[in-house]
Design an enzyme around this catalytic site. Structure first.
Site, PDB file in Angstrom:
ATOM      1  N   THR A  47       0.826  -1.207   0.000  1.00  0.00           N
ATOM      2  CA  THR A  47       0.000   0.000   0.000  1.00  0.00           C
ATOM      3  C   THR A  47       0.865   1.264   0.000  1.00  0.00           C
ATOM      4  O   THR A  47       1.999   1.242   0.495  1.00  0.00           O
ATOM      5  CB  THR A  47      -0.883  -0.001   1.274  1.00  0.00           C
ATOM      6  OG1 THR A  47      -1.421   1.291   1.474  1.00  0.00           O
ATOM      7  CG2 THR A  47      -0.089  -0.345   2.534  1.00  0.00           C
ATOM      8  N   ASP A  48       0.287   2.370  -0.468  1.00  0.00           N
ATOM      9  CA  ASP A  48       1.009   3.655  -0.398  1.00  0.00           C
ATOM     10  C   ASP A  48       1.041   4.197   1.031  1.00  0.00           C
ATOM     11  O   ASP A  48       1.769   5.147   1.321  1.00  0.00           O
ATOM     12  CB  ASP A  48       0.378   4.693  -1.343  1.00  0.00           C
ATOM     13  CG  ASP A  48      -1.070   5.028  -1.008  1.00  0.00           C
ATOM     14  OD1 ASP A  48      -1.660   4.376  -0.124  1.00  0.00           O
ATOM     15  OD2 ASP A  48      -1.616   5.961  -1.636  1.00  0.00           O
ATOM     16  N   GLU A  49       0.256   3.585   1.939  1.00  0.00           N
ATOM     17  CA  GLU A  49       0.191   4.119   3.309  1.00  0.00           C
ATOM     18  C   GLU A  49       1.522   3.972   4.048  1.00  0.00           C
ATOM     19  O   GLU A  49       1.756   4.629   5.059  1.00  0.00           O
ATOM     20  CB  GLU A  49      -0.968   3.466   4.080  1.00  0.00           C
ATOM     21  CG  GLU A  49      -2.288   3.724   3.370  1.00  0.00           C
ATOM     22  CD  GLU A  49      -3.538   3.336   4.142  1.00  0.00           C
ATOM     23  OE1 GLU A  49      -3.505   3.330   5.376  1.00  0.00           O
ATOM     24  OE2 GLU A  49      -4.559   3.047   3.474  1.00  0.00           O
ATOM     25  N   TYR A 104      -1.742  -0.400  10.992  1.00  0.00           N
ATOM     26  CA  TYR A 104      -1.859  -1.098   9.691  1.00  0.00           C
ATOM     27  C   TYR A 104      -0.649  -0.796   8.809  1.00  0.00           C
ATOM     28  O   TYR A 104       0.024  -1.706   8.312  1.00  0.00           O
ATOM     29  CB  TYR A 104      -3.149  -0.680   8.976  1.00  0.00           C
ATOM     30  CG  TYR A 104      -3.177  -1.038   7.500  1.00  0.00           C
ATOM     31  CD1 TYR A 104      -3.173  -2.369   7.074  1.00  0.00           C
ATOM     32  CD2 TYR A 104      -3.183  -0.030   6.517  1.00  0.00           C
ATOM     33  CE1 TYR A 104      -3.190  -2.689   5.719  1.00  0.00           C
ATOM     34  CE2 TYR A 104      -3.201  -0.351   5.166  1.00  0.00           C
ATOM     35  CZ  TYR A 104      -3.205  -1.677   4.767  1.00  0.00           C
ATOM     36  OH  TYR A 104      -3.211  -2.004   3.420  1.00  0.00           O
ATOM     37  N   LYS A 109       2.377  -3.209   7.316  1.00  0.00           N
ATOM     38  CA  LYS A 109       2.649  -3.394   5.882  1.00  0.00           C
ATOM     39  C   LYS A 109       4.093  -2.961   5.571  1.00  0.00           C
ATOM     40  O   LYS A 109       4.775  -3.599   4.773  1.00  0.00           O
ATOM     41  CB  LYS A 109       1.663  -2.586   5.031  1.00  0.00           C
ATOM     42  CG  LYS A 109       0.240  -3.109   5.022  1.00  0.00           C
ATOM     43  CD  LYS A 109       0.094  -4.515   4.447  1.00  0.00           C
ATOM     44  CE  LYS A 109       0.319  -4.587   2.953  1.00  0.00           C
ATOM     45  NZ  LYS A 109      -0.001  -5.937   2.411  1.00  0.00           N
TER      46      LYS A 109
HETATM   47  P1  NAD Z   1      -9.303  -7.574   2.203  1.00  0.00           P
HETATM   48  O1  NAD Z   1      -9.301  -7.311   3.668  1.00  0.00           O
HETATM   49  O2  NAD Z   1     -10.542  -7.301   1.408  1.00  0.00           O
HETATM   50  O3  NAD Z   1      -8.925  -9.100   1.940  1.00  0.00           O
HETATM   51  C1  NAD Z   1      -7.884  -9.738   2.612  1.00  0.00           C
HETATM   52  C2  NAD Z   1      -7.970 -11.227   2.322  1.00  0.00           C
HETATM   53  O4  NAD Z   1      -6.895 -11.868   3.024  1.00  0.00           O
HETATM   54  C3  NAD Z   1      -9.276 -11.861   2.809  1.00  0.00           C
HETATM   55  O5  NAD Z   1      -9.777 -12.745   1.834  1.00  0.00           O
HETATM   56  C4  NAD Z   1      -8.858 -12.617   4.065  1.00  0.00           C
HETATM   57  O6  NAD Z   1      -9.634 -13.777   4.310  1.00  0.00           O
HETATM   58  C5  NAD Z   1      -7.413 -12.993   3.735  1.00  0.00           C
HETATM   59  N1  NAD Z   1      -6.598 -13.181   4.936  1.00  0.00           N
HETATM   60  C6  NAD Z   1      -6.517 -12.347   6.018  1.00  0.00           C
HETATM   61  N2  NAD Z   1      -5.677 -12.878   6.939  1.00  0.00           N
HETATM   62  C7  NAD Z   1      -5.232 -14.042   6.417  1.00  0.00           C
HETATM   63  C8  NAD Z   1      -4.322 -15.023   6.880  1.00  0.00           C
HETATM   64  N3  NAD Z   1      -3.738 -14.925   8.097  1.00  0.00           N
HETATM   65  N4  NAD Z   1      -4.054 -16.093   6.086  1.00  0.00           N
HETATM   66  C9  NAD Z   1      -4.645 -16.198   4.873  1.00  0.00           C
HETATM   67  N5  NAD Z   1      -5.530 -15.318   4.391  1.00  0.00           N
HETATM   68  C10 NAD Z   1      -5.804 -14.240   5.154  1.00  0.00           C
HETATM   69  O7  NAD Z   1      -8.057  -6.764   1.628  1.00  0.00           O
HETATM   70  P2  NAD Z   1      -7.870  -6.061   0.220  1.00  0.00           P
HETATM   71  O8  NAD Z   1      -8.418  -4.700   0.294  1.00  0.00           O
HETATM   72  O9  NAD Z   1      -8.329  -6.982  -0.844  1.00  0.00           O
HETATM   73  O10 NAD Z   1      -6.294  -5.934   0.178  1.00  0.00           O
HETATM   74  C11 NAD Z   1      -5.474  -6.954  -0.384  1.00  0.00           C
HETATM   75  C12 NAD Z   1      -4.019  -6.547  -0.295  1.00  0.00           C
HETATM   76  O11 NAD Z   1      -3.814  -5.326  -0.994  1.00  0.00           O
HETATM   77  C13 NAD Z   1      -3.557  -6.285   1.134  1.00  0.00           C
HETATM   78  O12 NAD Z   1      -2.243  -6.772   1.252  1.00  0.00           O
HETATM   79  C14 NAD Z   1      -3.590  -4.773   1.271  1.00  0.00           C
HETATM   80  O13 NAD Z   1      -2.629  -4.330   2.196  1.00  0.00           O
HETATM   81  C15 NAD Z   1      -3.234  -4.359  -0.141  1.00  0.00           C
HETATM   82  N6  NAD Z   1      -3.761  -3.047  -0.563  1.00  0.00           N
HETATM   83  C16 NAD Z   1      -5.090  -2.742  -0.372  1.00  0.00           C
HETATM   84  C17 NAD Z   1      -5.569  -1.522  -0.825  1.00  0.00           C
HETATM   85  C18 NAD Z   1      -7.015  -1.157  -0.694  1.00  0.00           C
HETATM   86  O14 NAD Z   1      -7.400  -0.008  -0.985  1.00  0.00           O
HETATM   87  N7  NAD Z   1      -7.905  -2.062  -0.294  1.00  0.00           N
HETATM   88  C19 NAD Z   1      -4.697  -0.607  -1.443  1.00  0.00           C
HETATM   89  C20 NAD Z   1      -3.355  -0.963  -1.604  1.00  0.00           C
HETATM   90  C21 NAD Z   1      -2.899  -2.181  -1.170  1.00  0.00           C
HETATM   91  P1  TYD Z   2     -10.842   3.778   4.433  1.00  0.00           P
HETATM   92  O1  TYD Z   2     -11.810   3.412   3.355  1.00  0.00           O
HETATM   93  O2  TYD Z   2     -10.930   3.093   5.749  1.00  0.00           O
HETATM   94  O3  TYD Z   2      -9.379   3.638   3.807  1.00  0.00           O
HETATM   95  P2  TYD Z   2      -7.934   4.150   4.393  1.00  0.00           P
HETATM   96  O4  TYD Z   2      -8.092   4.525   5.806  1.00  0.00           O
HETATM   97  O5  TYD Z   2      -7.073   2.945   4.223  1.00  0.00           O
HETATM   98  O6  TYD Z   2      -7.546   5.292   3.517  1.00  0.00           O
HETATM   99  O7  TYD Z   2     -10.983   5.340   4.702  1.00  0.00           O
HETATM  100  C1  TYD Z   2     -10.886   6.267   3.640  1.00  0.00           C
HETATM  101  C2  TYD Z   2     -11.021   7.659   4.235  1.00  0.00           C
HETATM  102  O8  TYD Z   2     -12.354   7.823   4.724  1.00  0.00           O
HETATM  103  C3  TYD Z   2     -10.108   7.892   5.425  1.00  0.00           C
HETATM  104  O9  TYD Z   2      -9.642   9.231   5.393  1.00  0.00           O
HETATM  105  C4  TYD Z   2     -11.015   7.681   6.623  1.00  0.00           C
HETATM  106  C5  TYD Z   2     -12.360   8.116   6.120  1.00  0.00           C
HETATM  107  N1  TYD Z   2     -13.534   7.400   6.712  1.00  0.00           N
HETATM  108  C6  TYD Z   2     -14.619   8.133   7.210  1.00  0.00           C
HETATM  109  O10 TYD Z   2     -14.619   9.370   7.187  1.00  0.00           O
HETATM  110  N2  TYD Z   2     -15.671   7.438   7.722  1.00  0.00           N
HETATM  111  C7  TYD Z   2     -15.711   6.077   7.775  1.00  0.00           C
HETATM  112  O11 TYD Z   2     -16.723   5.502   8.288  1.00  0.00           O
HETATM  113  C8  TYD Z   2     -14.607   5.350   7.233  1.00  0.00           C
HETATM  114  C9  TYD Z   2     -14.596   3.848   7.281  1.00  0.00           C
HETATM  115  C10 TYD Z   2     -13.545   6.055   6.707  1.00  0.00           C
END
Ligand code: NAD
Ligand code: TYD
Length: 351
Positions: A132-134, A157, A161
């Protein structure tokens, strides 16, 4: 089969789109989806591929080293695309250890399993870590995150990461594993678990429930359609240079409050409500602890070096997303029943 690719976290939001893309685009590859099926994992996300002859599912936890060894051996795994993670910042604030266990310990376990399975021929196999970019922290004075921005994670988080990214690079340096890392901005789209801002608001607007905006809603996120992220992962997997890092993003920054208003406007139209009806649901609530102000990705490297570009404008992607949630009521009902209700009331009641 030319490759046998282990995709971890393939039942989650981004993982299911990566699995679907690889299974359909590369029938010559075997795709093994390993997922522990936590609250965020859902096999309903994979209905379109579950019968495919080049797809199989293994329920396992990446913290379980023995289970990983079995999967590597049984499927002769040639490459890994690692997405499994605990992914929600708010949950990391209440339970940081769960994030250390899966994101740090689980990733190192997976690296060890790969190193063991590929011993003597590490150069033939790729370990692709999706991040992630975070990890770069929070932007306050303009500018963008590039691949050389120093790590400065601010939440449990992002700290977990960042640690996992460092371990992947340490394995490349120390054991000469062939690795690649990508760091992507916030994703949105179908199958997104409704704990994150966009799907939570879509679900709440649909049900005429309050829309909890943290602080003043001034925080900025850079949003990318999930299928464009999956396409980027395909590009990095096939064309990325080992040892490199690629930032993925769509140059698409939005203040939270503007996104919430956009969702309200679009959903009023789609649901045939009076204009302004849903905006009345907006409720400013207590800010997130340590809330990062702004994320913004400079995706020039992947665009120039690997030729990837986002395919969708935000307006189009948001329409597709809302339409998907309105058409998939059963999915939404399943994931918002049970433990989701407990999470929601613990997190949002009296906030
Ligand atoms: P998500 O939470 O929707 O899905 C995570 C998946 O991992 C789920 O299917 C869960 O069952 C599985 N999982 C969790 N713990 C596990 C474990 N101990 N063993 C095996 N499986 C396990 O997450 P996502 O949003 O799909 O993100 C996927 C990846 O991409 C993550 O690594 C996240 O850090 C990264 N990422 C997410 C975003 C975003 O905006 N969602 C952006 C950039 C990077
Ligand atoms: P989120 O979707 O949780 O992603 P991330 O924290 O990884 O960026 O949140 C996106 C933005 O929205 C973040 O600035 C937090 C804000 N947010 C709210 O204002 N209300 C909410 O209920 C949630 C879940 C997030």
């Amino acid at each position: 089969m030319s490759k046998s690719i282990l995709i971890t976290g393939g039942a989650g939001f981004i993982g299911c789109h990566v699995v679907q893309l690889f299974v359909t685009k590369y029938p010559e590859y075997k795709i093994v989806n390993l997922d522990a099926l936590t609250y965020a994992g859902n096999l309903e996300n994979l209905k379109s591929v579950e019968e495919a002859s080049n797809y199989c599912f293994e329920k396992a936890d990446i913290q379980d080293a023995d289970a990983l060894d079995v999967v590597f051996t049984k499927h002769h795994i040639t490459d890994v695309i690692h997405l499994a993670a605990e992914s929600h910042v708010d949950r990391s604030i209440t339970d940081p250890l769960a994030f250390v266990k899966t994101n740090v310990f689980g990733t190192v376990n997976l690296l060890n399993a790969a190193k063991k399975a590929w011993a003597g021929e590490l150069e033939k196999h790729l370990f692709y870590h999706v991040s992630t970019d975070e990890v770069y922290g929070s932007l306050h004075d303009g500018g963008f995150f590039t691949e050389t921005t120093p790590y400065d994670p601010q939440s449990p988080y992002s700290a977990s990461k960042a640690a996992s990214d460092h371990f992947v690079r340490a394995y490349a340096n120390t054991y000469k594993m062939k690795t690649v890392v990508s760091n992507c901005s916030n994703n949105y789209g179908p199958n997104h678990f409704p704990e994150k801002l966009i799907p939570l608001c879509i679900n709440n607007i649909k049900n005429m429930r309050p829309l909890p905006v943290y602080g003043k809603g001034e925080n900025v996120r850079d949003w990318l359609f999930v299928k464009d992220h999956a396409r980027a992962i395909d590009t990095v997997f096939h064309k990325g240079k080992p040892g490199e890092t690629y930032n993925i993003g769509g140059f698409n920054e939005w203040k939270n409050i503007d996104i919430v208003r956009l969702l309200c406007k679009k959903m009023d139209e789609k649901l045939g409500r009076e204009p302004g009806t849903s905006e009345k649901l907006i409720t400013f609530v207590q800010d997130r602890a340590g809330h990062d102000l702004r994320y913004a990705i400079d995706a020039a490297k992947i665009q120039k070096e690997l030729g990837w570009e986002p395919s969708l404008q935000f307006d189009e992607g948001i329409d597709i997303t809302i339409d998907w949630y309105l058409a998939n009521e059963e999915w939404l009902n399943h994931v918002t029943s049970g433990s989701y209700q407990d999470y929601y009331s613990e997190h949002y009641t009296n906030r």
